[in-house]
Design a protein around this motif. Structure first.
Motif, PDB file in Angstrom:
ATOM      1  N   THR A 131      14.024  -9.386  -4.643  1.00  0.00           N
ATOM      2  CA  THR A 131      13.913  -9.691  -3.216  1.00  0.00           C
ATOM      3  C   THR A 131      12.440  -9.719  -2.827  1.00  0.00           C
ATOM      4  N   GLN A 132      11.961 -10.891  -2.401  1.00  0.00           N
ATOM      5  CA  GLN A 132      10.543 -11.061  -2.111  1.00  0.00           C
ATOM      6  C   GLN A 132      10.331 -11.758  -0.776  1.00  0.00           C
ATOM      7  N   PHE A 133       9.127 -11.566  -0.235  1.00  0.00           N
ATOM      8  CA  PHE A 133       8.663 -12.327   0.928  1.00  0.00           C
ATOM      9  C   PHE A 133       7.241 -12.769   0.639  1.00  0.00           C
ATOM     10  N   ASN A 134       7.061 -14.061   0.525  1.00  0.00           N
ATOM     11  CA  ASN A 134       5.733 -14.635   0.262  1.00  0.00           C
ATOM     12  C   ASN A 134       5.065 -13.983  -0.945  1.00  0.00           C
ATOM     13  N   GLY A 135       5.855 -13.786  -2.007  1.00  0.00           N
ATOM     14  CA  GLY A 135       5.310 -13.254  -3.245  1.00  0.00           C
ATOM     15  C   GLY A 135       5.275 -11.744  -3.327  1.00  0.00           C
ATOM     16  N   LYS A 136       5.613 -11.046  -2.248  1.00  0.00           N
ATOM     17  CA  LYS A 136       5.612  -9.581  -2.250  1.00  0.00           C
ATOM     18  C   LYS A 136       7.046  -9.069  -2.436  1.00  0.00           C
ATOM     19  N   THR A 137       7.242  -8.233  -3.456  1.00  0.00           N
ATOM     20  CA  THR A 137       8.565  -7.658  -3.705  1.00  0.00           C
ATOM     21  C   THR A 137       8.830  -6.557  -2.687  1.00  0.00           C
ATOM     22  N   LEU A 138      10.000  -6.610  -2.064  1.00  0.00           N
ATOM     23  CA  LEU A 138      10.272  -5.723  -0.936  1.00  0.00           C
ATOM     24  C   LEU A 138      11.059  -4.471  -1.285  1.00  0.00           C
ATOM     25  N   LEU A 139      11.948  -4.550  -2.253  1.00  0.00           N
ATOM     26  CA  LEU A 139      12.908  -3.463  -2.438  1.00  0.00           C
ATOM     27  C   LEU A 139      12.757  -2.717  -3.764  1.00  0.00           C
ATOM     28  N   ASN A 140      11.601  -2.822  -4.380  1.00  0.00           N
ATOM     29  CA  ASN A 140      11.409  -2.086  -5.639  1.00  0.00           C
ATOM     30  C   ASN A 140      10.694  -0.754  -5.427  1.00  0.00           C
ATOM     31  N   GLY A 141      10.548  -0.376  -4.154  1.00  0.00           N
ATOM     32  CA  GLY A 141       9.960   0.921  -3.851  1.00  0.00           C
ATOM     33  C   GLY A 141       8.454   0.935  -3.727  1.00  0.00           C
ATOM     34  N   SER A 142       7.822  -0.253  -3.760  1.00  0.00           N
ATOM     35  CA  SER A 142       6.355  -0.299  -3.717  1.00  0.00           C
ATOM     36  C   SER A 142       5.808  -0.966  -2.462  1.00  0.00           C
ATOM     37  N   TYR A 143       6.679  -1.560  -1.646  1.00  0.00           N
ATOM     38  CA  TYR A 143       6.179  -2.353  -0.512  1.00  0.00           C
ATOM     39  C   TYR A 143       5.824  -1.466   0.674  1.00  0.00           C
ATOM     40  N   GLU A 144       4.614  -1.658   1.163  1.00  0.00           N
ATOM     41  CA  GLU A 144       4.174  -1.031   2.407  1.00  0.00           C
ATOM     42  C   GLU A 144       3.273  -2.034   3.107  1.00  0.00           C
ATOM     43  N   GLY A 145       3.805  -2.704   4.121  1.00  0.00           N
ATOM     44  CA  GLY A 145       3.071  -3.772   4.790  1.00  0.00           C
ATOM     45  C   GLY A 145       2.569  -3.353   6.150  1.00  0.00           C
ATOM     46  N   VAL A 146       1.274  -3.612   6.410  1.00  0.00           N
ATOM     47  CA  VAL A 146       0.665  -3.314   7.704  1.00  0.00           C
ATOM     48  C   VAL A 146       0.488  -4.640   8.450  1.00  0.00           C
TER      49      VAL A 146
END
Length: 397
Positions: A131-146
């Motif tokens: 599951t990604q948004f614009n190349g960023k994986t969202l649900l692998n436990g590493s996503y933190e978007g500001v």
């Protein structure tokens, strides 16, 4: 006033007034044609400075609205994936309830149920990994978007969407070891108890299994960081720990897997004489929550106990995913309110800038009409003033 030929004072006066009128007329035409009251700094120096500051706020706030909309898209993408995760977990629970009907199912039927559960578990992992948004994986436990949702640099001008393992316990669903068919050999430590962002193991890790002890040299584990490690360092720590443990346990028949979300799974092909797999030493910040030896007891699933256990595990996973979806919904609502507030700010800032910068067309038309009439009158009077010295000729006759 005496009559003179060399200097026509009346004509000079008419010319001066006409020039001033023509200048006013030119400025009015410029304002009416451009729609702007300030076309150059000389028109209103202080007003121009204020207007440019307002325009900076308007441009930044307008972009902040788009940023917040991106935040909503990220949240919706993640929440959409978790919606399907919920559907999968509900299906797994239904299958587990079916499998618990021990009196009406053969071992073959249970095996078929287990096959479907196995595939569903794989799909849960695939959704988490892809599951990604614009190349960023969202649900692998590493996503933190500001997300920058303001025109300035204050910390209050940003919103953080935190989908790291620390905040998103749903990722560690605890369903990897579900076995509804027979006696199993899997035991899982609770999610969140392994601190990959903490300090490196201080002592060697030893695993007793099948009458032998397997040791991992703590010094051989390359720890990327401790105490304040970020998500990337934490993942590197997990990989380093897993690699060292895999190497030490090679050929032992015992498998200790460190999940990305804080769970530790111990697996073995068979139970030892005592029915247990003994794990001694601290597995990174006390896996079981207490200092000292950690013991992993293999499940002895008989009859419908495995299916019943699976129901409980899936219920916990459903609750965990529900919590994360609730958090995402709350963040989305916050983004919605932020966008509404920003749009009001853009509207009010634009109104302020317009009052300073834009031409009041009705008022300026009055000024233009006045200047136009004075220009025509001035032109006529200049013509009259030019003819005044001709009266001197009558004196010379």
């Amino acid at each position: 006033m005496g009559l003179s030929v060399n200097t026509n004072i009346a004509a000079l006066n008419a010319y001066r007034n006409l020039s001033s009128t023509q200048n006013d007329l030119s400025k009015s035409l410029e304002k009416l044609s451009s729609g702007l009251r300030i076309n150059r700094a000389a028109d209103d120096a202080a007003g121009l400075a204020i207007s440019e500051g307002l325009r900076a706020q308007i441009g930044g706030t307008t972009q902040a609205v788009r940023n917040a909309q991106d935040g909503i898209s990220v949240v919706q993408t993640a929440e959409g994936a978790l919606t399907e995760t919920h559907s999968i977990l509900q299906r797994m629970r239904t299958l587990s309830v079916q499998a618990s009907n021990d009196g009406g199912l053969s071992s073959t039927a249970k095996g078929n149920i287990q096959d479907e559960i196995g595939e569903l578990k794989k799909e849960l992992t695939r959704i988490s990994d892809t599951t990604q948004f614009n190349g960023k994986t969202l649900l692998n436990g590493s996503y933190e978007g500001v997300f920058q949702v303001g025109a300035n640099t204050s910390s209050a001008d940003s919103i953080t969407v935190d989908l790291t393992a620390k905040s998103m316990s749903a990722a560690g669903l605890g369903v990897d070891n579900i076995d509804v068919t027979s006696g199993g050999s899997t035991w899982t430590f609770g999610p969140g108890t392994v601190d990959y962002a903490g300090a490196a193991p201080a002592a060697d890790l030893s695993f007793a299994f099948g009458g032998k002890t397997y040791t991992v040299d703590a010094a051989s584990i390359t720890w990327a960081g401790g105490g304040t490690a970020n998500a990337t360092q934490a993942e590197a720590n997990r990989n380093a720990l897993q690699s060292a443990v895999d190497s030490a346990l090679s050929g032992s028949g015992l498998s200790v897997k460190f999940g990305a979300y804080g769970d530790v799974t111990v697996q073995g092909p068979e139970k030892n004489a005592a029915g247990n797999a003994i794990v001694t030493g601290d597995l990174v910040a006390d896996v079981d929550g207490a200092a000292g030896a950690d013991t992993a007891t293999f499940n002895n699933i008989a009859s419908n106990a495995g299916a019943t256990s699976a129901i409980d595990a899936i219920d916990a996973a459903i609750q965990s995913v529900s919590k994360v979806r609730s958090q995402l919904g709350a963040v989305q609502n916050r983004f919605d309110h932020t966008i509404n507030n920003l749009n009001v700010a853009v509207e009010n800032l634009s109104a302020s800038d317009s009052r300073i910068r834009d031409t009041d067309m009705a008022s300026e038309m009055v000024s233009y009409t006045r200047a136009s009439i004075l220009s025509q009158a001035g032109t006529a009077m200049l013509a009259q003033a030019k003819s005044l010295p001709q009266s001197v000729l009558q004196l010379l006759q």
